[in-house]
Design an enzyme around this catalytic site. Sequence first.
Site, PDB file in Angstrom:
ATOM      1  N   SER A  80     -14.421   5.723   4.434  1.00  0.00           N
ATOM      2  CA  SER A  80     -15.221   5.824   5.646  1.00  0.00           C
ATOM      3  C   SER A  80     -14.301   5.576   6.826  1.00  0.00           C
ATOM      4  O   SER A  80     -13.578   4.562   6.852  1.00  0.00           O
ATOM      5  CB  SER A  80     -16.353   4.786   5.631  1.00  0.00           C
ATOM      6  OG  SER A  80     -17.222   4.973   6.722  1.00  0.00           O
ATOM      7  N   GLU A  81     -14.300   6.495   7.819  1.00  0.00           N
ATOM      8  CA  GLU A  81     -13.282   6.423   8.863  1.00  0.00           C
ATOM      9  C   GLU A  81     -13.384   5.213   9.769  1.00  0.00           C
ATOM     10  O   GLU A  81     -12.487   4.955  10.569  1.00  0.00           O
ATOM     11  CB  GLU A  81     -13.250   7.704   9.697  1.00  0.00           C
ATOM     12  CG  GLU A  81     -14.523   8.073  10.378  1.00  0.00           C
ATOM     13  CD  GLU A  81     -15.255   9.195   9.665  1.00  0.00           C
ATOM     14  OE1 GLU A  81     -15.841  10.043  10.347  1.00  0.00           O
ATOM     15  OE2 GLU A  81     -15.247   9.219   8.421  1.00  0.00           O
ATOM     16  N   ASN A  82     -14.491   4.448   9.680  1.00  0.00           N
ATOM     17  CA  ASN A  82     -14.557   3.214  10.464  1.00  0.00           C
ATOM     18  C   ASN A  82     -13.848   2.053   9.781  1.00  0.00           C
ATOM     19  O   ASN A  82     -13.926   0.915  10.253  1.00  0.00           O
ATOM     20  CB  ASN A  82     -16.010   2.844  10.782  1.00  0.00           C
ATOM     21  CG  ASN A  82     -16.870   2.664   9.540  1.00  0.00           C
ATOM     22  OD1 ASN A  82     -16.807   3.474   8.615  1.00  0.00           O
ATOM     23  ND2 ASN A  82     -17.670   1.632   9.509  1.00  0.00           N
ATOM     24  N   SER A  88      -7.044   3.629   9.488  1.00  0.00           N
ATOM     25  CA  SER A  88      -7.909   4.566   8.781  1.00  0.00           C
ATOM     26  C   SER A  88      -7.487   6.001   9.044  1.00  0.00           C
ATOM     27  O   SER A  88      -7.375   6.817   8.122  1.00  0.00           O
ATOM     28  CB  SER A  88      -9.362   4.356   9.223  1.00  0.00           C
ATOM     29  OG  SER A  88     -10.205   5.294   8.597  1.00  0.00           O
TER      30      SER A  88
END
Length: 481
Positions: free
Chosen positions: A308-310, A350
């Site tokens: 998840s890019e967060n 990320s």
Amino acid sequence: MKKKIIIEQIIANFASKIYEDANKAIADIKDGSVLCVGGFGISGTPHQIIEKIAKNDGPKNLTIVRLLLKTKQVKKIIASYVGENGVFEKQYLEGEIELELNPQGTLAERLRAAGAGIPAFFTPAGAGTVIEHGGLVTLYGKNATVIKKSQPKESRKFNGRDYVLETAIHGDFGLIKAWKADEDGNLIFRGTARNFNPECAKSSRVCIAQVEEIVPIGTFKPDQVHLPGIFVNRIVCVPNPEKRIERLTFRDPNAKSKALKPAQILRHKMAARAAQEFKDGMNVNLGIGIPTLCAEKIPDGMKIKLQSENGLLGMGPWPQKGLEDPDWINAGKETITPLPGASIFSSSESFAMIRGGHLDLTILGAMQVSETGDLANWMIPRVLVKGMGGAMDLISSGSRVIILTEHCDKKGRPKIVSKCSLPLTGRQVADMIISEIAVFKVEKGKGLTLIEHAKGVTVDEIKSKTGCSFKVSPNLKEMNV
């Protein structure tokens, strides 16, 4: 005795970073300041500090994002995704606020670069789109007149690939949220609430950290510290702050026995077909919307790490009701759980992971996708302003890209077209398109080949609902979902 006095003096100096009164910590924020605000959605955002700035006729003409929109203290927003923020959308379309949109990874790297003393860098994200060529409306006037547009950016080829030059973002003040701080300002974050916070701290002249607890120096072991105190100037303690959840989602143990609506059934079938592209050991990123359903379709016994890019690798299922945690969310702002072996990191790390080619597969939604693999999925000019989020970084990562989309929009218009009419996310990026009625293989830059059809759907029906021509595979088969 002398040694003890010296240590006490050092601790007293360190403690000077602590502000008992939050108003004093923000007192020197002036009109026109650039504020770098941490958080992803409402997770990890220093709400209480922002609320203090919004009260009592605070500073105006700020370059910022978040709650100050409602009080009209903001002149300009630099962001990657504004989502369903109706207040922002109205102010932007009515010319009350200037907008500068960035790919999410570019935004994180611009902040990181400022903190690292790097004035500019080249990135593949946004190459060949309005990010490179300019022309995106940044400021409207009355009656939807255009006052200002984004300017073209310098581009270069490296090893035969296009890159765009981006500059660092320096903030006057960084407003961040952490879990714990020691008296020297060393910080520990919790869960995915870390996100943009380290970058916002490093990029700013003065960093103000809102924390839930302050502990004595020496409480943290050196290898426990996520952000060293050298980046933190002021600490404000807000014990037990209210933590809201944007999209409360639960794991439903009775989901299989519940009846789904016809549209939901089709979306689940699409996700199940996309999950057939998973292979054991893959690192996969799922876009928001229908792609998130793929997480439920991972075959038993197969090991897939969802990114998840967060800031999470090893994303698990939604929590059971009552076990939700506002510090654990995914890129769609939904509550989630981590799997054993999961890892947490900041937003810049990320996207370094993404752009560095460490993902195997990306599954994204679309507003439009062309016969040559062009993708548009982030904006309908003057109608819908969402922002590109992390999509431009994801499609430029070198990973395989699957587009998971309904075949037609709500008005019955084809979403698979000969040429995209909406602003592009990227050119020639899709490898496969999966809809509720068809699966196409994409030969980038050339065209589509129909390789599967849904049960009961004919080739002629697919042709009538597709806005471009395509080949039909001699091995065409029925979708097995």
